[in-house]
Design a protein around this motif. Structure first.
Motif, PDB file in Angstrom:
ATOM      1  N   ILE A   4       0.827  -1.198   0.000  1.00 44.15           N
ATOM      2  CA  ILE A   4       0.000   0.000   0.000  1.00 44.15           C
ATOM      3  C   ILE A   4       0.864   1.253   0.000  1.00 44.15           C
ATOM      4  CG2 ILE A   4      -1.558   1.396   1.444  1.00 44.15           C
ATOM      5  CD1 ILE A   4      -3.044  -0.645  -0.115  1.00 44.15           C
ATOM      6  N   LEU A   5       1.943   1.228   0.790  1.00 40.77           N
ATOM      7  CA  LEU A   5       2.846   2.378   0.830  1.00 40.77           C
ATOM      8  C   LEU A   5       3.482   2.630  -0.531  1.00 40.77           C
ATOM      9  CD1 LEU A   5       4.634   1.903   4.276  1.00 40.77           C
ATOM     10  CD2 LEU A   5       2.996   3.678   3.645  1.00 40.77           C
ATOM     11  N   SER A   6       3.867   1.559  -1.193  1.00 37.21           N
ATOM     12  CA  SER A   6       4.457   1.671  -2.533  1.00 37.21           C
ATOM     13  C   SER A   6       3.428   2.212  -3.524  1.00 37.21           C
ATOM     14  CB  SER A   6       4.966   0.302  -2.990  1.00 37.21           C
ATOM     15  OG  SER A   6       5.455   0.372  -4.311  1.00 37.21           O
ATOM     16  N   GLU A   7       2.209   1.692  -3.428  1.00 33.65           N
ATOM     17  CA  GLU A   7       1.127   2.166  -4.292  1.00 33.65           C
ATOM     18  C   GLU A   7       0.854   3.649  -4.051  1.00 33.65           C
ATOM     19  OE1 GLU A   7      -3.666   1.360  -5.064  1.00 33.65           O
ATOM     20  OE2 GLU A   7      -2.604   0.338  -3.420  1.00 33.65           O
ATOM     21  N   ALA A   8       0.820   4.048  -2.780  1.00 37.11           N
ATOM     22  CA  ALA A   8       0.547   5.439  -2.421  1.00 37.11           C
ATOM     23  C   ALA A   8       1.645   6.363  -2.928  1.00 37.11           C
ATOM     24  CB  ALA A   8       0.394   5.570  -0.912  1.00 37.11           C
ATOM     25  N   THR A   9       2.900   5.926  -2.819  1.00 37.18           N
ATOM     26  CA  THR A   9       4.026   6.741  -3.294  1.00 37.18           C
ATOM     27  C   THR A   9       3.913   7.000  -4.792  1.00 37.18           C
ATOM     28  OG1 THR A   9       5.494   5.922  -1.560  1.00 37.18           O
ATOM     29  CG2 THR A   9       6.537   6.842  -3.523  1.00 37.18           C
ATOM     30  N   LYS A  10       3.615   5.946  -5.542  1.00 37.06           N
ATOM     31  CA  LYS A  10       3.474   6.089  -6.996  1.00 37.06           C
ATOM     32  C   LYS A  10       2.305   7.007  -7.346  1.00 37.06           C
ATOM     33  CE  LYS A  10       5.458   1.580  -8.191  1.00 37.06           C
ATOM     34  NZ  LYS A  10       5.180   0.222  -8.759  1.00 37.06           N
ATOM     35  N   LEU A  11       1.196   6.848  -6.611  1.00 38.42           N
ATOM     36  CA  LEU A  11       0.017   7.644  -6.901  1.00 38.42           C
ATOM     37  C   LEU A  11       0.242   9.118  -6.546  1.00 38.42           C
ATOM     38  CD1 LEU A  11      -2.632   6.971  -8.215  1.00 38.42           C
ATOM     39  CD2 LEU A  11      -3.623   6.556  -5.962  1.00 38.42           C
ATOM     40  N   ARG A  12       0.942   9.362  -5.443  1.00 35.66           N
ATOM     41  CA  ARG A  12       1.275  10.743  -5.074  1.00 35.66           C
ATOM     42  C   ARG A  12       2.090  11.408  -6.180  1.00 35.66           C
ATOM     43  NH1 ARG A  12       0.722  12.142   0.432  1.00 35.66           N
ATOM     44  NH2 ARG A  12       0.064  10.393   1.757  1.00 35.66           N
ATOM     45  N   LEU A  39      -6.811   4.704  -3.583  1.00 39.42           N
ATOM     46  CA  LEU A  39      -5.940   3.545  -3.413  1.00 39.42           C
ATOM     47  C   LEU A  39      -6.764   2.258  -3.378  1.00 39.42           C
ATOM     48  CD1 LEU A  39      -3.743   5.121  -0.615  1.00 39.42           C
ATOM     49  CD2 LEU A  39      -2.931   4.530  -2.904  1.00 39.42           C
ATOM     50  N   SER A  40      -6.107   1.138  -3.522  1.00 39.62           N
ATOM     51  CA  SER A  40      -6.812  -0.144  -3.558  1.00 39.62           C
ATOM     52  C   SER A  40      -7.492  -0.473  -2.229  1.00 39.62           C
ATOM     53  CB  SER A  40      -5.848  -1.270  -3.938  1.00 39.62           C
ATOM     54  OG  SER A  40      -4.766  -1.323  -3.029  1.00 39.62           O
ATOM     55  N   ASN A  41      -7.057   0.150  -1.124  1.00 35.93           N
ATOM     56  CA  ASN A  41      -7.700  -0.077   0.171  1.00 35.93           C
ATOM     57  C   ASN A  41      -8.842   0.905   0.439  1.00 35.93           C
ATOM     58  OD1 ASN A  41      -6.371   2.300   0.709  1.00 35.93           O
ATOM     59  ND2 ASN A  41      -5.237   1.544   2.497  1.00 35.93           N
ATOM     60  N   GLY A  42      -9.170   1.725  -0.559  1.00 35.92           N
ATOM     61  CA  GLY A  42     -10.281   2.655  -0.441  1.00 35.92           C
ATOM     62  C   GLY A  42      -9.895   4.043   0.022  1.00 35.92           C
ATOM     63  N   GLU A  43      -8.673   4.223   0.529  1.00 33.54           N
ATOM     64  CA  GLU A  43      -8.234   5.554   0.936  1.00 33.54           C
ATOM     65  C   GLU A  43      -8.091   6.460  -0.283  1.00 33.54           C
ATOM     66  OE1 GLU A  43      -5.692   4.292   4.932  1.00 33.54           O
ATOM     67  OE2 GLU A  43      -4.658   5.176   3.206  1.00 33.54           O
ATOM     68  N   ILE A  44      -8.230   7.766  -0.050  1.00 32.93           N
ATOM     69  CA  ILE A  44      -8.193   8.734  -1.141  1.00 32.93           C
ATOM     70  C   ILE A  44      -7.104   9.765  -0.886  1.00 32.93           C
ATOM     71  CG2 ILE A  44      -9.483  10.565  -2.330  1.00 32.93           C
ATOM     72  CD1 ILE A  44     -12.043   9.009  -1.636  1.00 32.93           C
ATOM     73  N   LEU A  45      -6.284  10.005  -1.890  1.00 31.38           N
ATOM     74  CA  LEU A  45      -5.298  11.080  -1.863  1.00 31.38           C
ATOM     75  C   LEU A  45      -5.868  12.249  -2.654  1.00 31.38           C
ATOM     76  CD1 LEU A  45      -2.091   8.979  -2.634  1.00 31.38           C
ATOM     77  CD2 LEU A  45      -2.816   9.857  -0.404  1.00 31.38           C
ATOM     78  N   MET A  46      -5.718  13.475  -2.123  1.00 28.27           N
ATOM     79  CA  MET A  46      -6.338  14.636  -2.765  1.00 28.27           C
ATOM     80  C   MET A  46      -5.456  15.870  -2.623  1.00 28.27           C
ATOM     81  SD  MET A  46     -10.203  16.099  -2.083  1.00 28.27           S
ATOM     82  CE  MET A  46     -10.830  14.417  -2.026  1.00 28.27           C
ATOM     83  N   THR A  47      -5.474  16.725  -3.622  1.00 29.20           N
ATOM     84  CA  THR A  47      -4.732  17.974  -3.532  1.00 29.20           C
ATOM     85  C   THR A  47      -5.334  18.846  -2.430  1.00 29.20           C
ATOM     86  OG1 THR A  47      -6.093  18.882  -5.321  1.00 29.20           O
ATOM     87  CG2 THR A  47      -3.987  17.933  -5.935  1.00 29.20           C
TER      88      THR A  47
END
Length: 211
Positions: A4-12, A39-47
């Motif tokens: 998840i951390l790797s996925e989040a880093t790429k998505l950021r 993210l695949s766990n449902g969390e959302i990254l947003m500006t």
């Protein structure tokens, strides 16, 4: 957890890259517009709020739980609910882009546009990437009543146009959402260039074949 951390880093990094691309090409300006990705766990990254899409920093992006609660990162945009509405209605979506892009906003201000489908099917790529574009009535920025209006329109379309405001577009991936938003803006530009002229949009049969 590491996945998840790797996925989040790429998505950021991808959010930062897309934001800069949109800003550098004049599709957004100042601190307007916002981007989110799920993210695949449902969390959302947003500006975050008051951030220019041209100078985002990955570590400062707002992060929300799958339930829509702000977890960490900078203070979120007051338009976060627009994104959450789209995710609720478009469960297959992995990203949302909201811009105040000039030509799309201009079209949203015109009188006598069709609120069920604002733009005619001028090109094949518009039909494939946007499809239909319902108009959401005007509400002041940050007004929570806008949430219900957006949710209603998003039931049938992954792209909506906020009156006197701008487009909100969901996509399966961030690139899908970006490309659809760009196609919408270019079609709005074409529509304004052709305004007052007789046009030859795609026929219903041609639209069905593309879909």
């Amino acid at each position: 957890m590491s996945a998840i951390l790797s996925e989040a880093t790429k998505l950021r990094d991808q959010i930062v890259s897309v934001g800069k691309s949109l800003f550098d090409r004049g599709l957004t300006f100042g601190s307007t517009g916002n981007i989110s990705a799920r993210l695949s766990n449902g969390e959302i990254l947003m500006t975050p709020t008051n951030a220019s899409l041209g100078s985002l920093e990955p570590e400062h992006l707002s992060r929300f739980s799958a339930e829509g609660v702000h977890i960490d990162g900078d203070k979120p945009t007051k338009e976060a609910f627009l994104h959450q509405c789209m995710y609720c209605q478009r469960r297959e979506s992995g990203a949302v882009v909201h811009l105040h892009s000039t030509h799309s906003v201009a079209v949203s201000i015109l009188a006598n546009i069709d609120p069920e489908d604002v733009l005619p099917p001028l090109t094949a790529y518009y039909v494939m990437r946007v499809g239909s574009l319902p108009l959401v009535p005007y509400y002041p920025p940050g007004d929570k009543a806008l949430a219900e209006a957006v949710a209603t329109r998003a039931e049938k379309s992954h792209a909506v146009l906020l009156a006197n405001h701008g487009p909100v577009v969901a996509g399966k991936t961030l690139l899908d959402a970006q490309y659809a938003t760009e196609e919408l803006e270019e079609t709005a530009k074409l529509y304004l260039l052709l305004h007052g002229h007789r046009i030859r949009p795609l026929t219903p049969e041609q639209r069905r074949a593309l879909r």
